[in-house]
Design a protein around this motif. Sequence first.
Motif, PDB file in Angstrom:
ATOM      1  N   ALA A  88       1.666   3.252  11.861  1.00 36.11           N
ATOM      2  CA  ALA A  88       2.566   4.776  10.898  1.00 36.11           C
ATOM      3  C   ALA A  88       3.909   4.978  10.834  1.00 36.11           C
ATOM      4  N   ARG A  91       6.710   4.721   7.957  1.00 38.69           N
ATOM      5  CA  ARG A  91       5.700   4.472   7.013  1.00 38.69           C
ATOM      6  C   ARG A  91       5.591   3.232   7.003  1.00 38.69           C
ATOM      7  N   GLU A  94       2.280   3.167   4.649  1.00 38.19           N
ATOM      8  CA  GLU A  94       2.035   3.556   4.007  1.00 38.19           C
ATOM      9  C   GLU A  94       2.382   3.032   3.094  1.00 38.19           C
ATOM     10  N   CYS A  97       0.614   0.728   1.117  1.00 38.26           N
ATOM     11  CA  CYS A  97      -0.765   1.487   0.476  1.00 38.26           C
ATOM     12  C   CYS A  97      -1.202   1.130  -0.910  1.00 38.26           C
ATOM     13  N   ASN A 113      -3.835   8.312   2.251  1.00 44.66           N
ATOM     14  CA  ASN A 113      -2.633   8.724   3.241  1.00 44.66           C
ATOM     15  C   ASN A 113      -2.863   9.692   1.476  1.00 44.66           C
ATOM     16  N   ARG A 374      -5.802   4.760   7.723  1.00 45.03           N
ATOM     17  CA  ARG A 374      -4.541   4.615   7.440  1.00 45.03           C
ATOM     18  C   ARG A 374      -3.807   3.302   5.968  1.00 45.03           C
TER      19      ARG A 374
END
Length: 547
Positions: A88, A91, A94, A97, A113, A374
């Motif tokens: 993480a 980021r 994310e 994703c 997320n 995640r």
Amino acid sequence: MKNIKILLSIVLLLGLSVSCKKELDIQNPNQPTVGSANSESGIIALAQGGVYVNGFRSINFGGFSGTFFGDGWGYHEIMADVLAAEAANQRINEIGCPNYVITDNGTKIINPNSPTEQTQMLREVNINANASDNPIVYEWAYMYGLNTACNNILGLVDGVTFTGDANAKKGVLKAWAYWWKGYAYARIGSIYYAGIINDAVSGTNNKYVTKEDIIKESNKNLDAAAAALNGLAAGGEYSKVLGALIPDFFQVGKGGVLTPDMWKRNINTMKARNILVNTRSKDMTPAQWSAILDLTNNGIKAGDLVFTGRSNATADFISATGNTPASQSVGATNVGVSYRISERFIQEFKTGDKRLENNFNNGPAAPWIGNSDRGNVFNTRWGMVGNGKGLPGVIFYGSRDVGAYELYLASTYEENEITKAEALINSGKIEDGLKVIDAIRTLQGAGLAPVAGTSLSLAAAKEELRRERRVVLPFRGLSFYDARRWGVIDDISKGGGRTNAVVLDKFNILNTKATINYNYLDYWDVPDNELAYNVPGAGSAAVKNPK
């Protein structure tokens, strides 16, 4: 062996507003300053350190320090679904994703997320106080650092007294500065919605311009580099200065002292890139395809040298085991150091492609299944083998051995040719384009049957090109540009996304007909780390993407 001359004190953050010095100070008082560059040896040292250090590895936010390639390029490869990450920090999980995935049985897996849409996440974290936790700031900081370092070279060079052929030495230094300025603006204009044109040796200005204007500025500087090379001849003072600018441990393989003509061809390939990656494929015009063909026909040749980087034992530029997407993806089985190999990237290889066989393992460990809170597409069966498996004549993608991995900093022969192939296919010369694809595959040792002469339709030829470009140019910070211009990152409701995708779900079930809705932001907003100290002035372009 000559090491890179570490000149961290050239400027502050070299493009972020001077007023942000306290937060983003990269000065090193123990190293020479710009003021010591008023000699021949001094300006050459400045020109080398300004590019390789200030431009590519000097940024430090909140204790996090990496390189332009590991930070900037890493985000690009993740968003293009070449790589994936569970971690993480910064980021990285994310940013790649997707909004949602629909598996073969119809199950819809939403981005776990919060927020679930990448655009909203990027805007929530794009605040000055976030520093290292803001993915948007890295490429901006590195590339404006590179730009202002080059401004300093140009601001000093005419005042330096040179021995020997002064015009030749000045010409090399000017070409060097304009080339890297053109590169910096190309990167900025290809990812940010707006930017700043800045030729000052220190400080900045508050006139923000459109991304299109930034690309024009890139081409202007690339043309200035070509003009500076006119009249220069290989050998003599030219080769002496360029050989001093490029670290000697870079001068192996495809790296080395380019002749002026080689350098001009590198420039043409970069200009072709500027057109291609900043225009949606569906919006490309015949004139643009024609311009790309003109540039690539005069672009990098098979035997040309290009701008490269490598690791050495003391990690003066990059480390062998980190700092690049490729090295951070190498793993003994199916677990890279920082990144995982995407199932969708592996899906691009055709059956029997020796590049797949040489570079990737399916196992022997069990498939890697990450924490489902995640990510929703990062699970994988595949791992990358450092240095490849030794298949004769077949390329390898990455290594963790000192000096083994050749990092292509800018344009390459393969990029020139695959770009040419795309232009040919889209200009009604399908067979000619397919012959170029076949030639690239032969060059890289793919071992695939020719596709030229198989009567492919235009749609089939474009798909052949799409898959091949993904396979030829991974880990180079280019993959997201392609996903964007092909519309893959767009919301499914607007024709984006990917169908018939291979997805390994959290239950270790392999889906082969999955649908992925990425729904990513195509061009990033200007970082708040800039705007907080440099408010847009009158007449500035919009600094936020309306999407």
